[in-house]
Write an enzyme that holds these catalytic residues in place. Structure first.
Site, PDB file in Angstrom:
ATOM      1  N   SER A  12      60.051  45.328  41.274  1.00 26.08           N
ATOM      2  CA  SER A  12      59.562  45.161  39.626  1.00 26.08           C
ATOM      3  C   SER A  12      58.891  46.067  38.560  1.00 26.08           C
ATOM      4  O   SER A  12      58.334  46.787  39.274  1.00 26.08           O
ATOM      5  CB  SER A  12      57.904  43.983  39.672  1.00 26.08           C
ATOM      6  OG  SER A  12      57.335  43.846  38.360  1.00 26.08           O
ATOM      7  N   HIS A  37      63.346  42.768  39.397  1.00 21.95           N
ATOM      8  CA  HIS A  37      61.994  42.059  39.139  1.00 21.95           C
ATOM      9  C   HIS A  37      62.166  42.184  37.814  1.00 21.95           C
ATOM     10  O   HIS A  37      61.625  43.188  37.092  1.00 21.95           O
ATOM     11  CB  HIS A  37      61.238  41.309  40.216  1.00 21.95           C
ATOM     12  CG  HIS A  37      60.341  40.555  39.402  1.00 21.95           C
ATOM     13  ND1 HIS A  37      60.817  38.884  40.523  1.00 21.95           N
ATOM     14  CD2 HIS A  37      59.238  40.146  39.517  1.00 21.95           C
ATOM     15  CE1 HIS A  37      59.694  38.053  40.065  1.00 21.95           C
ATOM     16  NE2 HIS A  37      58.899  39.024  39.395  1.00 21.95           N
ATOM     17  N   ASP A  39      59.367  41.001  34.456  1.00 28.74           N
ATOM     18  CA  ASP A  39      58.518  39.825  34.141  1.00 28.74           C
ATOM     19  C   ASP A  39      58.020  40.251  33.239  1.00 28.74           C
ATOM     20  O   ASP A  39      57.940  41.086  32.525  1.00 28.74           O
ATOM     21  CB  ASP A  39      57.081  40.662  34.808  1.00 28.74           C
ATOM     22  CG  ASP A  39      56.958  40.714  36.323  1.00 28.74           C
ATOM     23  OD1 ASP A  39      56.949  39.336  37.119  1.00 28.74           O
ATOM     24  OD2 ASP A  39      56.938  41.807  37.081  1.00 28.74           O
ATOM     25  N   MET A  41      55.891  38.616  29.829  1.00 32.07           N
ATOM     26  CA  MET A  41      54.161  37.611  30.092  1.00 32.07           C
ATOM     27  C   MET A  41      54.174  37.134  28.557  1.00 32.07           C
ATOM     28  O   MET A  41      54.649  38.347  27.809  1.00 32.07           O
ATOM     29  CB  MET A  41      53.353  39.064  30.881  1.00 32.07           C
ATOM     30  CG  MET A  41      53.771  39.199  31.756  1.00 32.07           C
ATOM     31  SD  MET A  41      52.313  40.134  32.722  1.00 32.07           S
ATOM     32  CE  MET A  41      52.571  40.478  34.550  1.00 32.07           C
ATOM     33  N   HIS A  70      61.213  36.728  35.234  1.00 35.16           N
ATOM     34  CA  HIS A  70      60.320  35.746  35.618  1.00 35.16           C
ATOM     35  C   HIS A  70      59.302  35.368  34.568  1.00 35.16           C
ATOM     36  O   HIS A  70      59.038  36.331  34.210  1.00 35.16           O
ATOM     37  CB  HIS A  70      59.037  36.715  37.236  1.00 35.16           C
ATOM     38  CG  HIS A  70      57.838  35.638  37.254  1.00 35.16           C
ATOM     39  ND1 HIS A  70      57.375  36.669  38.140  1.00 35.16           N
ATOM     40  CD2 HIS A  70      57.433  35.061  36.886  1.00 35.16           C
ATOM     41  CE1 HIS A  70      56.345  35.950  38.189  1.00 35.16           C
ATOM     42  NE2 HIS A  70      56.374  34.674  38.049  1.00 35.16           N
ATOM     43  N   MET A  72      56.295  34.472  32.415  1.00 36.17           N
ATOM     44  CA  MET A  72      54.731  34.010  32.308  1.00 36.17           C
ATOM     45  C   MET A  72      54.356  33.538  30.737  1.00 36.17           C
ATOM     46  O   MET A  72      53.647  33.818  30.342  1.00 36.17           O
ATOM     47  CB  MET A  72      54.356  34.961  33.047  1.00 36.17           C
ATOM     48  CG  MET A  72      54.475  34.866  34.711  1.00 36.17           C
ATOM     49  SD  MET A  72      54.128  36.846  35.376  1.00 36.17           S
ATOM     50  CE  MET A  72      55.487  37.520  35.292  1.00 36.17           C
ATOM     51  N   MET A 141      53.557  32.831  43.982  1.00 32.46           N
ATOM     52  CA  MET A 141      52.585  33.819  43.798  1.00 32.46           C
ATOM     53  C   MET A 141      51.901  34.473  44.627  1.00 32.46           C
ATOM     54  O   MET A 141      50.833  33.387  44.652  1.00 32.46           O
ATOM     55  CB  MET A 141      51.983  33.510  42.369  1.00 32.46           C
ATOM     56  CG  MET A 141      52.917  33.738  40.955  1.00 32.46           C
ATOM     57  SD  MET A 141      53.851  35.080  40.883  1.00 32.46           S
ATOM     58  CE  MET A 141      52.813  36.546  40.801  1.00 32.46           C
ATOM     59  N   GLY A 146      49.846  38.124  35.977  1.00 31.07           N
ATOM     60  CA  GLY A 146      49.325  38.969  34.985  1.00 31.07           C
ATOM     61  C   GLY A 146      49.362  40.363  35.751  1.00 31.07           C
ATOM     62  O   GLY A 146      49.426  40.584  33.861  1.00 31.07           O
ATOM     63  N   PHE A 147      49.336  41.053  35.960  1.00 28.56           N
ATOM     64  CA  PHE A 147      48.854  42.250  36.402  1.00 28.56           C
ATOM     65  C   PHE A 147      49.716  42.569  37.682  1.00 28.56           C
ATOM     66  O   PHE A 147      49.611  41.870  38.850  1.00 28.56           O
ATOM     67  CB  PHE A 147      47.597  43.063  36.140  1.00 28.56           C
ATOM     68  CG  PHE A 147      46.939  42.120  35.233  1.00 28.56           C
ATOM     69  CD1 PHE A 147      47.077  43.214  34.630  1.00 28.56           C
ATOM     70  CD2 PHE A 147      46.404  40.942  34.875  1.00 28.56           C
ATOM     71  CE1 PHE A 147      46.581  42.502  32.773  1.00 28.56           C
ATOM     72  CE2 PHE A 147      45.241  40.526  33.533  1.00 28.56           C
ATOM     73  CZ  PHE A 147      45.389  41.540  32.667  1.00 28.56           C
ATOM     74  N   GLY A 149      48.893  45.135  41.279  1.00 26.84           N
ATOM     75  CA  GLY A 149      48.489  46.276  41.487  1.00 26.84           C
ATOM     76  C   GLY A 149      47.278  45.884  41.972  1.00 26.84           C
ATOM     77  O   GLY A 149      46.228  45.825  42.315  1.00 26.84           O
ATOM     78  N   ASP A 179      55.391  37.522  45.154  1.00 22.46           N
ATOM     79  CA  ASP A 179      55.145  38.616  44.121  1.00 22.46           C
ATOM     80  C   ASP A 179      54.092  38.786  43.830  1.00 22.46           C
ATOM     81  O   ASP A 179      52.736  37.960  43.778  1.00 22.46           O
ATOM     82  CB  ASP A 179      55.582  37.993  42.908  1.00 22.46           C
ATOM     83  CG  ASP A 179      55.869  38.968  42.260  1.00 22.46           C
ATOM     84  OD1 ASP A 179      55.416  40.173  41.812  1.00 22.46           O
ATOM     85  OD2 ASP A 179      56.483  37.964  40.682  1.00 22.46           O
ATOM     86  N   GLY A 180      54.050  39.532  44.092  1.00 24.15           N
ATOM     87  CA  GLY A 180      52.111  40.170  43.655  1.00 24.15           C
ATOM     88  C   GLY A 180      51.350  40.750  45.711  1.00 24.15           C
ATOM     89  O   GLY A 180      51.289  40.007  46.497  1.00 24.15           O
ATOM     90  N   GLY A 201      56.277  45.601  42.686  1.00 20.54           N
ATOM     91  CA  GLY A 201      55.670  46.770  41.747  1.00 20.54           C
ATOM     92  C   GLY A 201      54.949  48.155  42.149  1.00 20.54           C
ATOM     93  O   GLY A 201      55.654  49.121  41.813  1.00 20.54           O
ATOM     94  N   SER A 202      54.103  47.630  42.015  1.00 21.69           N
ATOM     95  CA  SER A 202      53.185  49.183  42.251  1.00 21.69           C
ATOM     96  C   SER A 202      53.272  49.792  43.433  1.00 21.69           C
ATOM     97  O   SER A 202      53.250  51.265  44.238  1.00 21.69           O
ATOM     98  CB  SER A 202      50.917  48.955  42.009  1.00 21.69           C
ATOM     99  OG  SER A 202      51.047  47.685  43.226  1.00 21.69           O
TER     100      SER A 202
END
Ligand code: DX5
Ligand code: ZN
Length: 221
Positions: A12, A37, A39, A41, A70, A72, A141, A146-147, A149, A179-180, A201-202
């Site tokens: 991501s 990916h 995101d 938002m 994605h 959001m 999810m 939203g974030f 990490g 995801d997440g 992502g992170s």
């Protein structure tokens, strides 16, 4: 029975460098990732704001990797054609943000894209039951969106098994995506449950060697 499949790995960009996007895309390509990916938002459906279709279009011009968008956002129906024009391959919107979700799936497919739907941790799989035959992808999810990490909510992984059972029983075609909060420590469990697509992502971008991290997450020896 070994339920592990070949994983589609989708880093991501959210945790990449927004001031040097092409460098982040290069890292994704060097790690031999399968998809990018992206995101989107809007600061309304989720508290954070990222980027819009212009970013997706510009990224489409610098990579051949499939773009997994994605959304959001509230009113996803207002944005589908812009993201399709921008070169999105998959467009995923949130069930919780849509009133006419069946129509939005049709809209995405008519524009030549693959249609995905996402559910937040608090939404049960049963809320998707009428849509399952029409979906190309379901994005589960595993954090509240939203974030980047955040820590993975393990209970959400039950949804992978349930959606796989429904898919196998009825012969549906959707890919299952998570995801997440995915990292090298929980990826094996996620793969065992039968996931198709892993988003990171992170854990990917904060790694010293993203390619090494990618291999650990997808279970490559
Ligand atoms: C969160 C986004 C995710 C995010 C994941 O709302 O949808 O795609 O980038 O980031 P990590 O892997 O850090 O949880
Ligand atoms: Zn995402």
């Amino acid at each position: 029975m070994n339920r592990e499949k070949k994983i589609i790995f989708a880093p991501s960009l959210l945790s990449g460098n927004f001031a040097n996007v092409s460098e982040s895309i290069k890292l994704i390509e060097e790690a031999k990732a399968d998809w990018v990916h992206l995101d989107v938002m809007d600061g309304v459906f989720v508290p954070n704001i990222t980027f819009g279709h212009k970013m997706v279009k510009d990224i489409n011009n610098i990579t051949k990797l499939p773009l997994d968008v994605h959304l959001m956002t509230v009113h996803p129906e207002n944005h589908i054609s812009d993201f399709a024009d921008a070169g999105a391959d998959y467009i995923t919107f949130h069930l919780e943000a849509a009133v006419h979700s069946h129509r939005i799936i049709q809209q995405i497919k008519e524009l030549g894209c693959k249609a995905g739907i996402s559910i937040v941790p608090g939404t049960p799989v049963t809320a998707l039951s009428e849509l399952l035959p029409y979906l190309d992808l379901i994005l589960i999810m595993s954090v509240n969106p939203g974030f980047g990490g955040q820590s993975l909510i393990e209970k959400t992984l039950d949804k992978i098994e349930l959606l796989n059972t429904l898919k196998n029983n009825a012969g549906y075609n959707y890919l299952l995506s998570i995801d997440g909060g995915v990292n090298r420590d929980n990826a094996a469990l996620i793969r065992q449950k039968g996931i198709d697509v892993i988003i990171s992502g992170s854990s990917f971008f904060n790694s010293e060697i993203p390619e090494f991290e990618a291999n650990l997450i997808r279970g490559n020896k």
